[in-house]
Design an enzyme around this catalytic site. Structure first.
Site, short mmCIF file in Angstrom:
data_model
loop_
_atom_site.label_atom_id
_atom_site.label_comp_id
_atom_site.label_asym_id
_atom_site.label_seq_id
_atom_site.Cartn_x
_atom_site.Cartn_y
_atom_site.Cartn_z
CB SER A 468 19.48 -55.80 -45.85
OG SER A 468 19.28 -55.96 -44.97
CG ASP A 479 28.74 -68.25 -50.40
OD1 ASP A 479 29.59 -67.65 -51.45
OD2 ASP A 479 28.38 -67.34 -49.37
CE LYS A 493 20.04 -52.78 -42.85
NZ LYS A 493 20.57 -53.88 -42.10
#
Length: 722
Positions: A468, A479, A493
């Site tokens: 999560s 990224d 998740k």
């Protein structure tokens, strides 16, 4: 909203009228009116507000039926095939029952379950006194999740005969005397009886509502009033009470440990091991006997507002049951739960041809926490993971660290806001995560504050239990090219849950509390457009892991949402780390190939994988002892070489019957003597960051070592779509 509330009020009144004419049922547990009202609310919310398009039909009814049976008896140890056959009449009717807020089918099933558990306990108590022959070549099947339901009580008796025999054998292997073994098992089975007798109507309701919620999607759930309270406490890392962790020994609620700095610790009279026999409040002076109570009921009496007084009648640990008790008055205060807060340390990484080691800072973050109320009220001292990590970074800078490791292993998530603001400590500014709601609308959670708390070498250490918010943070760091992600693929998740307080829709403020729904209402996506859902975050440098990835994480859960992607957000990466990753990974692999502890890890993983597929264990004492001796010898040899005998992966354990399946509602706190030194994977993460620090400071060295890599070693791990 007024119209919706008026409909619910009408429902509440109508159920009162119906209940008044219903004859009392001869069942141990019965649904309550407030639960029928909560069912009405939950059904509306789950079928209309969930991110996943949900229809209350026969297909969903069938899934609810299977999930409810699974939640009650996951190992198929209690129900008979004839019970399941009798329950089949409900399979396609639970949708209709939910529409009419009819909970009777759920309670009918549960009461049969309670009776079956009592039968098994009675059998176990008798079986432990029967002769046992450990020279018979037979097996105890401890994993029956895929087995057929027992056709008769005789078949269940045989299953439980072997279970009790296994319970006995596990204790026999510890060289306990027969009398002590029988006494231990009698107490164990008495505890099972106690827990089944402590079940209340709200327990049944929570089981059934969670079967309903999880049949839609695995992260949607119902939180009872007490569960809701504990969830809030875990998020703000504080509560108002006395600062003690409670356990249970026989009929007594005991002090498992005292929280350092809390009211009980400052008072000094309450000690670990003391038994609480009564609890009173300052306003009435009456002490309420709590012997035999559930722990959560005792907790409710002890918790209270800051500044109030609670009175505890205790039997000190060294006083017999018949001995004199002591009454202790303690003023409640705010208790900080520091074991869940971010912590830091400095690891020194030796460097060849240098007397000075490289200092690497480590920040361990167990959960993304935020005191929502404190933030809303603009309290200057409210707790948040971002605030604490910012402070720790400042302290580590003062200690001259060359790089940072953010340890998110076993961090299951927490506040989405905190995942965003924490990422902002390591990027200049920009989007952190994209969120798509059930209408398809996409919004951005962004870091809008320019500047970074830390702009140096960085790694995020993750494992299969990082989920999560942990995945949002790790994915954003990856990224943006701000650091390396190291470890195992994460849980996967990628959904967002919101809490709906059912009490907000009650007909009056004095209505009984109904709890909350944690409902999935959105899905998040990386800034590169990929989702962490189902696939997780793939590390730039992977550590070996035990087990089949398909058997853990989101992809293994029933009704999980599939992976998907959207368009990338507009963001500016800090750089391309592909060369840096390739060289750092090559150094890591060269360093650990002859590392003894690393090879132990590989051996442990191999042993774990060998055992993990087993569903049964031998009841031959000779075979059990031989396996135990092999394991002891393996660890003894390891300890002789390194002074440490612990396994480096979580072993597959054979259940010994001490767990009461899924009905255990409390866990006794235990002292955990942890090794102060870094574990293998943390140590390697620190060494990788030290390598990154060196390579980033010497681009000529980086390019030269990259050019020397074989072609298949130049794949790198640049930020990429999942």
């Amino acid at each position: 909203m007024k119209r919706l509330t008026s409909l619910f009020v009408l429902f509440w009144v109508s159920t009162l009228a119906v209940a008044a004419v219903q004859p009392p049922e001869a069942l141990e547990l019965e649904p309550q009116l407030e639960q029928r009202f909560a069912t009405n609310l939950a059904t509306r919310f789950l079928t209309n507000w969930h991110y996943k398009d949900t229809r209350l039909d026969d297909d969903l009814s069938s899934r609810i039926f299977d999930k409810y049976i699974e939640l009650l008896d996951p190992n198929r140890n209690y129900f008979l095939a004839s019970d399941i056959e009798g329950f089949e009449r409900y399979r396609d009717n639970l949708d209709d029952a939910l529409r009419h807020s009819d909970l009777q089918p759920a309670y009918d099933v549960f009461n049969v379950y309670v009776n079956r558990v009592r039968e098994r306990i009675d059998y176990s108590v008798d079986a432990v006194h029967q002769p046992m022959d450990f020279t018979v070549d037979e097996y105890y099947e401890f994993d029956r999740s895929e087995a057929s339901w027992a056709e008769s009580r005789a078949e269940l008796d045989e299953l439980w005969r072997k279970r009790v025999k296994n319970d006995y054998l596990r204790l026999l292997l510890t060289d306990k005397e027969p009398e002590a073994i029988v006494e231990t098992l009698e107490e164990r089975y008495a505890n099972m009886t106690r827990r089944i007798n402590e079940l209340k109507t709200e327990d049944v309701f929570q089981f059934f509502m969670n079967a309903f919620a999880q049949s839609i999607e695995p992260h949607t759930s119902y939180l009872s009033p007490r569960t809701s309270e504990n969830f809030e406490i875990s998020m703000k890392l504080s509560l108002e009470g006395i600062g003690a962790l409670l356990g249970r020994v026989s009929e007594y609620t005991t002090i498992a440990s005292v929280v350092p700095g809390g009211p009980a610790d400052q008072d000094g009279r309450l000690q670990a091991g003391d038994r609480i026999i009564a609890v009173g409040q300052e306003n009435d002076g009456k002490l309420v006997d709590v012997i035999g109570w559930r722990i959560d009921d005792v907790v409710q009496l002890i918790r209270g507002p800051k500044g109030s007084v609670v009175r505890l009648e205790v039997l000190p640990e060294d006083v017999s049951i018949s001995g004199p008790s002591t009454v202790i008055d303690i003023v409640r205060n705010e208790v900080k739960l520091e074991e869940q807060a971010a912590k830091s340390r400095v690891l020194e990484v030796p460097v060849e041809e240098s007397e000075e080691p490289v200092r690497i800072g480590v920040i361990d973050l167990p959960v993304f926490y935020l005191d929502f109320n404190g933030r809303a009220q603009n309290r200057p001292d409210y707790r948040s993971s971002t605030r604490d990590v910012r402070r720790l970074i400042g302290e580590l800078k003062e200690q001259g660290v060359a790089g940072l490791v953010i340890d998110l292993r076993d961090n299951g998530g927490g506040s989405l806001l905190e995942a965003t603001t924490l990422t902002g400590l390591f990027i200049d500014k920009g989007p952190v995560v994209q969120v798509r709601n059930s209408n398809g609308r996409i919004s951005l959670e962004e870091d809008v504050d320019a500047g970074m708390a830390w702009d140096g070498p960085l790694a995020v250490l993750v494992n299969r239990y990082s989920a999560s918010a942990s995945e949002i943070f790790a994915a954003a760091i990856q990224d943006y090219g701000r650091g390396l992600v190291i470890g195992e693929p994460t849980f996967g998740k990628g959904t967002v849950q919101s809490l709906l307080d059912l009490d907000d829709y009650a007909p009056s403020s004095d209505s009984p509390s109904m709890g909350q729904l944690k409902i999935t209402m959105a899905q998040f996506f990386r800034v590169n457009g990929g989702s962490t859902q189902n696939r997780g975050v793939i590390p730039d440098i992977r550590f070996p892991s035990a087990g089949d990835p398909a058997e853990y994480g989101e992809s293994s859960l029933d009704n999980a949402l599939p992976w998907s992607s959207i368009d990338p957000a507009r963001y500016q990466p800090a750089g391309d780390l592909s060369r840096l990753v390739a060289v750092a990974e090559n150094r890591f692999e060269g360093r650990i190939v002859n590392d003894e502890e690393y090879n132990w890890l590989l051996a442990d993983i191999e042993e774990y994988n060998r055992k993990s597929g087993r569903t049964r264990v031998s009841l031959l004492e000779s075979e059990a002892r031989a396996e135990m001796e092999r394991e002891e010898e393996r660890l003894k040899n390891r300890k002789a070489k390194n002074g440490e005998a612990e396994s480096l992966v979580e072993n597959t354990e054979i259940p010994d019957g001490s767990e009461f399946d899924n009905l255990t509602d409390e866990e006794a706190a235990e002292d955990d003597d942890e090794n102060d030194g870094p574990d293998l994977l943390l140590r390697e993460a620190a060494e990788i960051v030290a390598d990154v620090a060196e390579l980033e400071s010497d681009m000529e060295l980086l390019n030269r070592q990259f050019s020397q890599l074989p072609p298949n070693g130049k794949k790198g791990a640049a930020p990429q779509m999942n």
